[in-house]
Design a protein around this motif. Structure first.
Motif, PDB file in Angstrom:
ATOM      1  N   SER A  37       0.829  -1.205   0.000  1.00 48.66           N
ATOM      2  CA  SER A  37       0.000   0.000   0.000  1.00 48.66           C
ATOM      3  C   SER A  37       0.864   1.257   0.000  1.00 48.66           C
ATOM      4  O   SER A  37       1.734   1.434   0.866  1.00 48.66           O
ATOM      5  CB  SER A  37      -0.909   0.008   1.233  1.00 48.66           C
ATOM      6  N   THR A 164      -4.996  -6.296   5.872  1.00 46.01           N
ATOM      7  CA  THR A 164      -4.131  -7.207   5.128  1.00 46.01           C
ATOM      8  C   THR A 164      -4.337  -8.639   5.592  1.00 46.01           C
ATOM      9  O   THR A 164      -4.351  -9.584   4.776  1.00 46.01           O
ATOM     10  CB  THR A 164      -2.656  -6.801   5.300  1.00 46.01           C
ATOM     11  N   ILE A 167      -7.200 -10.337   3.891  1.00 43.80           N
ATOM     12  CA  ILE A 167      -7.049 -10.758   2.501  1.00 43.80           C
ATOM     13  C   ILE A 167      -6.958 -12.282   2.413  1.00 43.80           C
ATOM     14  O   ILE A 167      -7.503 -12.909   1.501  1.00 43.80           O
ATOM     15  CB  ILE A 167      -5.799 -10.106   1.865  1.00 43.80           C
ATOM     16  N   GLN A 197      -7.275  -3.622  -0.597  1.00 44.01           N
ATOM     17  CA  GLN A 197      -7.368  -4.963  -0.001  1.00 44.01           C
ATOM     18  C   GLN A 197      -8.584  -5.711  -0.550  1.00 44.01           C
ATOM     19  O   GLN A 197      -8.522  -6.923  -0.802  1.00 44.01           O
ATOM     20  CB  GLN A 197      -7.454  -4.837   1.522  1.00 44.01           C
TER      21      GLN A 197
END
Length: 331
Positions: A37, A164, A167, A197
């Motif tokens: 990111s 994250t 994910i 994400q």
């Protein structure tokens, strides 16, 4: 004469700090090509720079400009990623799920944050970041409540860390529950914190799942405007009746809504929308770097474990509401 001189001096006055922020944006942009990111890289760079060296006073005006003005400009440009038609096409059931995720996510996080003893501003940043649209929501809310820099950095870091983790967790749990790829996309859009994400999860499931995930996520982004309006109204009521009161709708939120409307009525060409996505990332990355420079490691230690526990609980709540809604109405 004085006005003209002031106008000519101001850009030069801001250049050193803006040049430093621009350097961080370049590094963040290249790192984002590796799947990291850009906003996370920018804020980490800001924290490192702010704690490693004592920044000269000549940088302060540009850094302040980036953390406030560029931040708000980035939120305005974010509006070009939304169309009311796409969101309406989700149907009343999924729109109700989106509203439930944001409403229940924010209210429950605020309630739990008080019980954990987390500061009101830190709690509000986490509540909105986790329930609406991640770092962009954190930055936008900070533009209204003016939280401490270390609280903003903490909220953004938690958004990235927990988002994250989702994910990998969302597809895994979706398989255990028996969700179809399309349903998994809807759940990802309703539950995961950052747009990037959500794209990562949806893209791994196919084009249909990706489209569903992104549209649901952008529906959550759209709720940023009414949430900020509510926060502004509450601050007006809590503030003094004398002196300047915060506007009900901050100017940059009005700009955000204007961009949504322009895109929705077809006045913005696709090529402009694509360019706006890049501009948005650049502006918000510069703002994240600037905010990071104001955070100090000593301040993080004072925060304690409360924000981390709150972030974990908020993630579970948002995910559970999103999953329940998807099971009830998702096709």
């Amino acid at each position: 004469m004085t006005t003209t001189a002031t106008r000519t001096r101001m850009p030069t006055h801001l250049l050193p700090g803006l040049a430093l922020a621009a350097s961080a944006v370049v590094v963040s942009w290249f790192m984002s090509r590796l799947g990291v990111s850009a906003l996370l890289v920018a804020i980490v760079l800001g924290v490192i720079v702010g704690n490693a060296v004592r920044l000269p006073a000549s940088l302060e005006p540009g850094i302040a400009f980036a953390s406030k003005r560029l931040l708000r400009a980035g939120i305005v440009v974010l509006g070009l990623q939304l169309t009311l038609g796409d969101i309406w096409a989700l149907g009343p059931g999924m729109i109700a799920v989106v509203i439930a995720v944001v409403t229940i996510g924010i209210l429950s996080t605020l309630w739990i944050g008080r019980r954990l003893g987390v500061s009101p501003t830190q709690t509000l940043l986490i509540a909105c970041g986790f329930s609406i649209c991640g770092a962009a929501a954190v930055a936008a809310i900070d533009g209204v409540i003016d939280a401490d820099d270390d609280e903003v950095v903490t909220a953004v870091g938690l958004v990235v860390a927990f988002g994250t983790a989702m994910i990998g967790l969302v597809p895994l749990l979706a398989g255990l529950v028996g969700l179809s790829p399309a349903q998994t996309g809807l759940w990802a859009g309703a539950s995961i914190h950052e747009v990037a994400q959500v794209v990562a999860v949806g893209g791994s499931l196919g084009a249909a799942a990706l489209s569903a995930a992104v549209i649901v996520k952008l529906a959550r982004v759209l709720l940023l405007a009414p949430v900020m309006a509510v926060i502004s109204v509450r601050r007006r009521r809590q503030g003094s009746t004398t002196g300047k009161r915060p506007p009900i709708i901050p100017l940059f939120v009005a700009g955000f809504l204007a961009m949504v409307i322009l895109r929705s009525v077809g006045l913005v060409p696709d090529v402009v929308v694509g360019a706006a996505s890049t501009v948005q990332t650049v502006l918000l990355s510069a703002a994240m770097f600037a905010l990071g420079t104001g955070a100090r490691f000593a301040a993080f230690r004072k925060l304690g474990a409360g924000p981390f526990v709150l972030a974990a609980i908020s993630t579970v709540i948002v995910g559970a509401v999103g999953l329940t809604g998807t099971l009830l109405v998702g096709a």
